[in-house]
Design a protein around this motif. Structure first.
Motif, PDB file in Angstrom:
ATOM      1  N   ARG A   1      74.840  54.631  48.252  1.00  0.00           N
ATOM      2  CA  ARG A   1      75.986  55.305  47.634  1.00  0.00           C
ATOM      3  C   ARG A   1      77.024  55.673  48.686  1.00  0.00           C
ATOM      4  O   ARG A   1      78.226  55.494  48.485  1.00  0.00           O
ATOM      5  CB  ARG A   1      75.534  56.557  46.882  1.00  0.00           C
ATOM      6  CG  ARG A   1      74.552  56.304  45.770  1.00  0.00           C
ATOM      7  CD  ARG A   1      74.539  57.404  44.731  1.00  0.00           C
ATOM      8  NE  ARG A   1      74.431  58.738  45.246  1.00  0.00           N
ATOM      9  CZ  ARG A   1      73.285  59.356  45.548  1.00  0.00           C
ATOM     10  NH1 ARG A   1      72.135  58.694  45.399  1.00  0.00           N
ATOM     11  NH2 ARG A   1      73.259  60.604  45.977  1.00  0.00           N
ATOM     12  N   ALA A   2      76.562  56.195  49.831  1.00  0.00           N
ATOM     13  CA  ALA A   2      77.486  56.587  50.884  1.00  0.00           C
ATOM     14  C   ALA A   2      78.197  55.369  51.470  1.00  0.00           C
ATOM     15  O   ALA A   2      79.393  55.421  51.771  1.00  0.00           O
ATOM     16  CB  ALA A   2      76.737  57.345  51.973  1.00  0.00           C
ATOM     17  N   THR A   3      77.484  54.264  51.625  1.00  0.00           N
ATOM     18  CA  THR A   3      78.097  53.053  52.175  1.00  0.00           C
ATOM     19  C   THR A   3      79.160  52.513  51.239  1.00  0.00           C
ATOM     20  O   THR A   3      80.255  52.118  51.670  1.00  0.00           O
ATOM     21  CB  THR A   3      77.023  51.989  52.441  1.00  0.00           C
ATOM     22  OG1 THR A   3      76.066  52.503  53.373  1.00  0.00           O
ATOM     23  CG2 THR A   3      77.638  50.719  53.008  1.00  0.00           C
ATOM     24  N   LEU A   4      78.872  52.480  49.946  1.00  0.00           N
ATOM     25  CA  LEU A   4      79.858  51.976  48.989  1.00  0.00           C
ATOM     26  C   LEU A   4      81.079  52.884  48.920  1.00  0.00           C
ATOM     27  O   LEU A   4      82.194  52.413  48.666  1.00  0.00           O
ATOM     28  CB  LEU A   4      79.223  51.821  47.608  1.00  0.00           C
ATOM     29  CG  LEU A   4      78.263  50.638  47.481  1.00  0.00           C
ATOM     30  CD1 LEU A   4      77.626  50.601  46.101  1.00  0.00           C
ATOM     31  CD2 LEU A   4      78.992  49.325  47.754  1.00  0.00           C
ATOM     32  N   ALA A   5      80.875  54.176  49.143  1.00  0.00           N
ATOM     33  CA  ALA A   5      82.027  55.073  49.198  1.00  0.00           C
ATOM     34  C   ALA A   5      82.909  54.722  50.396  1.00  0.00           C
ATOM     35  O   ALA A   5      84.144  54.686  50.288  1.00  0.00           O
ATOM     36  CB  ALA A   5      81.565  56.528  49.283  1.00  0.00           C
ATOM     37  N   LEU A   6      82.289  54.458  51.553  1.00  0.00           N
ATOM     38  CA  LEU A   6      83.051  54.025  52.721  1.00  0.00           C
ATOM     39  C   LEU A   6      83.769  52.712  52.457  1.00  0.00           C
ATOM     40  O   LEU A   6      84.931  52.522  52.842  1.00  0.00           O
ATOM     41  CB  LEU A   6      82.118  53.856  53.918  1.00  0.00           C
ATOM     42  CG  LEU A   6      81.835  55.074  54.789  1.00  0.00           C
ATOM     43  CD1 LEU A   6      80.874  54.688  55.909  1.00  0.00           C
ATOM     44  CD2 LEU A   6      83.112  55.644  55.368  1.00  0.00           C
TER      45      LEU A   6
ATOM     46  N   ALA B 196      80.073  59.825  53.026  1.00  0.00           N
ATOM     47  CA  ALA B 196      81.203  59.917  52.100  1.00  0.00           C
ATOM     48  C   ALA B 196      80.695  59.908  50.670  1.00  0.00           C
ATOM     49  O   ALA B 196      79.614  59.395  50.371  1.00  0.00           O
ATOM     50  CB  ALA B 196      82.149  58.736  52.321  1.00  0.00           C
ATOM     51  N   ILE B 197      81.476  60.488  49.770  1.00  0.00           N
ATOM     52  CA  ILE B 197      81.162  60.416  48.340  1.00  0.00           C
ATOM     53  C   ILE B 197      82.214  59.567  47.648  1.00  0.00           C
ATOM     54  O   ILE B 197      83.378  59.546  48.033  1.00  0.00           O
ATOM     55  CB  ILE B 197      81.080  61.814  47.690  1.00  0.00           C
ATOM     56  CG1 ILE B 197      82.380  62.590  47.889  1.00  0.00           C
ATOM     57  CG2 ILE B 197      79.905  62.591  48.242  1.00  0.00           C
ATOM     58  CD1 ILE B 197      82.429  63.899  47.115  1.00  0.00           C
TER      59      ILE B 197
ATOM     60  N   VAL C 198      86.837  60.083  54.847  1.00  0.00           N
ATOM     61  CA  VAL C 198      85.776  59.649  55.764  1.00  0.00           C
ATOM     62  C   VAL C 198      86.055  58.232  56.252  1.00  0.00           C
ATOM     63  O   VAL C 198      85.825  57.907  57.432  1.00  0.00           O
ATOM     64  CB  VAL C 198      84.398  59.749  55.083  1.00  0.00           C
ATOM     65  CG1 VAL C 198      83.299  59.284  56.033  1.00  0.00           C
ATOM     66  CG2 VAL C 198      84.125  61.178  54.631  1.00  0.00           C
ATOM     67  N   ALA C 199      86.568  57.366  55.368  1.00  0.00           N
ATOM     68  CA  ALA C 199      86.910  56.001  55.787  1.00  0.00           C
ATOM     69  C   ALA C 199      88.022  56.012  56.828  1.00  0.00           C
ATOM     70  O   ALA C 199      88.035  55.179  57.752  1.00  0.00           O
ATOM     71  CB  ALA C 199      87.333  55.174  54.579  1.00  0.00           C
ATOM     72  N   ARG C 200      88.968  56.945  56.712  1.00  0.00           N
ATOM     73  CA  ARG C 200      90.029  57.052  57.715  1.00  0.00           C
ATOM     74  C   ARG C 200      89.428  57.367  59.094  1.00  0.00           C
ATOM     75  O   ARG C 200      89.824  56.774  60.107  1.00  0.00           O
ATOM     76  CB  ARG C 200      91.019  58.139  57.305  1.00  0.00           C
ATOM     77  CG  ARG C 200      92.168  58.337  58.296  1.00  0.00           C
ATOM     78  CD  ARG C 200      92.953  59.585  57.996  1.00  0.00           C
ATOM     79  NE  ARG C 200      92.153  60.797  58.137  1.00  0.00           N
ATOM     80  CZ  ARG C 200      91.833  61.352  59.307  1.00  0.00           C
ATOM     81  NH1 ARG C 200      92.225  60.786  60.445  1.00  0.00           N
ATOM     82  NH2 ARG C 200      91.102  62.448  59.356  1.00  0.00           N
TER      83      ARG C 200
END
Length: 642
Positions: free
Chosen positions: A18-23, A194-195, A370-372
């Motif tokens: 889930r966290a990876t897909l949010a990223l 990340a969510i 978080v991706a930023r």
């Protein structure tokens, strides 16, 4: 820039996926090109939502947790040869072998990407061994490195030195890793989980519902949560507890609920994906873990404005929550958990204040933010190699249309289409091909909301499935049943929204009668008492019948007591239930009396994938009879006897 994530599997039940897909979602919005490589396939991958523009690749067409018998015949002799690179003391070592390592090596040797990010500690060794020099490499550690045994730490030291950067989830984890290996200080970076973005909205406070979400494993200490709720049950008779998840502790937790006599108020209903829809219904949330590497479910709950009671264990929680401001931190014992719950359950104003601030805090963990932060690191690493070699295609995650569904009652649903350049909603009957275009009830610049009632889709057919024809491409953000909490059925008929192969379908069911179980209680040690309500045409008399497959033979009948209009009570003796369980042909449970008969549920050998509502133990002639019941997505009861 092209970013490749290397994962062991895309497990729909896991926080890492889930966290990876949010990223991934955040990077796509930024304009990057993203690929996900999963070493193994996963039976729960379909539970995850993948943006249209992300590319997926699976290296080994076998489940990581699947049986290995006969696999050498399928994959060759290297399947039975031990892994040479994957660290021997890592938890998943036995799932890897020479064949799997060979597939990873082939995938990485010729990879066309700017940076590879691995999401598992052991995969760092594979990056160090197989990734080409031209590609930047980043290792994410999704657990607290302090939890690694000394031998694993020794095995990983060389891999950490070989990669370009190591990411941990918390400052606590970074400090511990630097203390163990000071030479790594400059390449260790903190990046929280990340969510995902969600369009789900919190339900109003007042449902008196406590929610917990997580794997049903000892480390989550849900037994302490049940004990804590039991301490409060007498003082808060209107409150209920739901613990969502799947795992080895499920049966033990349900038995603990039964011992406390709280089966009517505590449910362990199975997994929920995504969890936002369940957190939206919560008035109070609890995380009772003994250890947390970060606590993504905590942040998901806070995103929905849920005031949380969280055990103050090393690493994640203390870096997320400021106790008394956006949550409550408590000691990891039942009494302290109960004290925290009491504080929130007894004070609606405090729940509102903490919940509001929790939603503000959760903004720090939104996928775009978080991706930023991740992108800043990746940009610097790629720049050291001369800049990105690959550019992204034109379509980004933000271009995708999104659909949300809210069940407003048992016969209607609000369907909202979100996004720019969205076409009107069109439904099509799967049986007749007939099309129906509802009028939007409301809308604006970014969405159109349609209210679809069963009567709009009513035809002669007893049951009919309608699919979304337009828009042709979309993703389902969530299907919420929050509007049904505590609500009685409107009629015997209903409209059921459901996700089928990633598409939204509406099942319209026209029935003269509908029956559902309202309570199931143990009487002594040798019987169950079951109450049923009948909606629709009245029923003057009824027997509860266990029917053999095909519906032609009644195997067992139970006389019932009529409690009032449409309400019946039945007592099921353990000895008879034991005999029923020994007859594999018995498949359904019906009320038989005035025609037509009405199905109450099914007798299930396998409760996998069902929302288990309760479990109890009876005794019959010295033997134990284990009974559990659940509701399938159709709403009818499923019942299992062992």
């Amino acid at each position: 820039m092209r970013v490749t994530f290397l994962m062991t599997e895309l497990n729909g039940l896991g926080g890492t996926a889930r966290a990876t897909l949010a990223l991934v979602e955040g990077l796509l919005r930024r304009g990057d090109d993203v690929e996900i490589i999963s070493v193994f396939s996963s039976p729960t991958q379909s539970d995850l939502h993948f943006p249209k523009s992300v590319r997926l690749r699976t290296l080994v067409d076998a489940a990581m947790t699947g049986a290995k018998a006969g696999s050498a015949e399928r994959f060759g002799p290297d399947w039975d040869r031990a892994a040479q690179v994957y660290p021997r003391n890592e938890e998943l070592y036995k799932r890897f072998n020479l064949y799997v390592e060979g597939e990873i090596a082939k995938a990485l040797r010729d990879i066309e990407t700017d940076v590879i990010v691995s999401t598992r500690t052991g995969l760092a060794s594979c990056l160090a061994a197989f990734a080409p020099e031209r590609v930047a490499t980043v290792v994410q550690i999704h657990e607290d490195p302090a939890s690694h045994n000394p031998k694993l730490r020794d095995q990983m030291r060389g891999a950490y030195r070989a990669v370009d950067a190591v990411q941990v989830l918390t400052d606590h984890a970074r400090s511990g890793l630097i203390e163990a290996e000071p030479s790594l200080a400059d390449k260790i970076h903190v990046l929280p989980n990340a969510i995902e973005n969600t369009l789900a909205e919190p339900s109003p406070d007042g449902g008196r519902l406590v929610v917990a979400v997580g794997r049903l494993a000892p480390i989550k200490q849900f037994d302490l949560l049940i004990e804590a709720f039991a301490m409060l049950a007498g003082d808060f008779p209107e409150w209920r507890l739901r613990i969502f998840g799947r795992g080895p502790e499920g049966n033990r937790l349900r038995e603990l609920v039964d011992r406390h006599g709280l089966g009517e108020r505590i449910a362990v209903p199975g997994r929920t994906v995504p969890s936002f829809a369940e957190w939206a219904k919560a008035d109070v949330g609890v995380s009772s873990s003994r250890v947390e590497s970060f606590g993504i479910s905590i942040v998901e709950a806070m995103r929905m404005g849920v005031p949380m009671v969280v055990t103050d264990v090393p690493s994640g929680p203390g870096e997320i929550i400021t106790s008394g401001v956006d949550g409550l931190l408590v000691r990891p014992d039942a009494g302290s958990i109960a004290d925290g719950m009491r504080t929130l359950m007894s004070d609606g104003a405090l729940r509102a204040s903490i919940g509001t601030q929790a939603a503000v805090t959760a903004e720090r963990y939104r996928c775009d933010e978080v991706a930023r932060r991740l992108a800043e690191l990746l940009d610097s690493l790629v720049a050291e190699r001369g800049g990105p070699r690959f550019s992204a295609p034109g379509r980004h995650a933000g271009d995708e249309l999104m659909i949300t569904v809210e069940r407003t009652d048992t016969e209607s649903a609000a369907i909202t289409v979100h996004g720019a350049d969205r076409p009107p909603l069109v439904l099509r009957s799967k049986s007749t091909g007939e099309e129906f275009e509802p009028e939007p009830e409301s809308g604006g610049g970014g969405f159109d909301r349609y209210l679809v009632d069963r009567t709009m889709l009513a035809r002669e057919a007893r049951m009919e499935d309608w699919e979304v024809l337009s828009p042709s491409e979309y993703a389902i953000d969530h299907i919420s049943g929050a509007g049904l909490l505590g609500a009685a059925p409107v009629s015997a008929s209903d409209l059921l929204p459901q996700k089928v192969d990633g598409r939204l379908e509406l099942r319209s069911r026209r029935r003269r009668r509908y029956a559902e179980v309202t309570s199931l209680t143990r009487i002594g040690r040798e019987a169950l008492q079951l109450e049923v309500v009948v909606i629709g045409e009245s029923m003057g008399r009824a027997r509860l019948c266990f029917i053999e497959q095909g519906g032609r033979h009644v195997y067992a009948r139970f006389r019932g007591k009529r409690l009032g209009e449409g309400r019946f009570r039945f007592t099921l003796k353990a000895k008879r239930l034991l005999r029923i369980s020994a007859t594999p042909l018995v498949t359904s449970v019906r009320l038989v009396g005035d025609e037509p008969a009405v199905t109450v549920g099914s007798l299930a050998d396998d409760m996998y994938g069902r929302r288990v509502l309760g479990r109890t133990t009876l005794e019959a002639g010295g033997a134990k009879v284990l009974c559990e019941w659940s509701y399938e997505r159709s709403g009818s009861m499923a019942f299992a006897v062992e």
